[in-house]
Design a protein around this motif. Structure first.
Motif: not given
Length: 147
Positions: A28-55
């Motif tokens: 993920l770092g070499s291809v997309h410039g993010i870590s797996f932790g970043d991916f997990q965070l973004l994945d949760h947000l992308s699947r949430a209603a409206g693309g957002r979650l309370r912190r």
């Protein structure tokens, strides 16, 4: 003293987790410039209603503290993948929302994670994956509301 079977399982799971994270981080770092932790965070947000979650909800889903989520969000905000939002009715409530750029990155990064996970788990029967997923979900306290 001999280790118990449960301790042996937990130690092996921790070692497998570390190896898996290294593999995901590298690709993920070499291809997309993010870590797996970043991916997990973004994945949760992308699947949430409206693309957002309370912190606080994001923290629960990631297994982090509120301050850990804040630290994880900062670099993603700086590069335009997420934004902070406030609740107009309650200023104490903070949201993290994925941006259009973040959504596009998640789509592309998901293709990468699908390839890596497929490679890591090749030869494992679907029934075994289902059983292990259920066990890991139980250990992590995952249910329909926080998946």
């Amino acid at each position: 003293m001999t280790r118990s079977t449960t301790t042996d399982f937990c130690l092996r799971m921790a070692r497998a987790h570390a190896a898996m994270i290294r593999r995901f981080d590298s690709s993920l770092g070499s291809v997309h410039g993010i870590s797996f932790g970043d991916f997990q965070l973004l994945d949760h947000l992308s699947r949430a209603a409206g693309g957002r979650l309370r912190r606080v909800d994001l923290a629960e889903r990631l297994g982090l503290t509120a301050s850990g989520v804040t630290r994880a969000l900062l670099p993603l905000e700086k590069i335009g993948l997420v934004v902070r939002e406030t609740d107009p009715r309650d200023a104490r409530v903070g949201y993290a929302a994925i941006t259009a750029v973040g959504k596009e990155l998640v789509v592309n990064a998901t293709a990468t994670t699908n390839l890596i996970s497929g490679d890591l788990l090749q030869g494992v029967a679907a029934t075994e994956l289902d059983a292990m997923s259920a066990l890991l979900g139980q250990l992590a306290g995952i249910n329909a509301s926080n998946a």
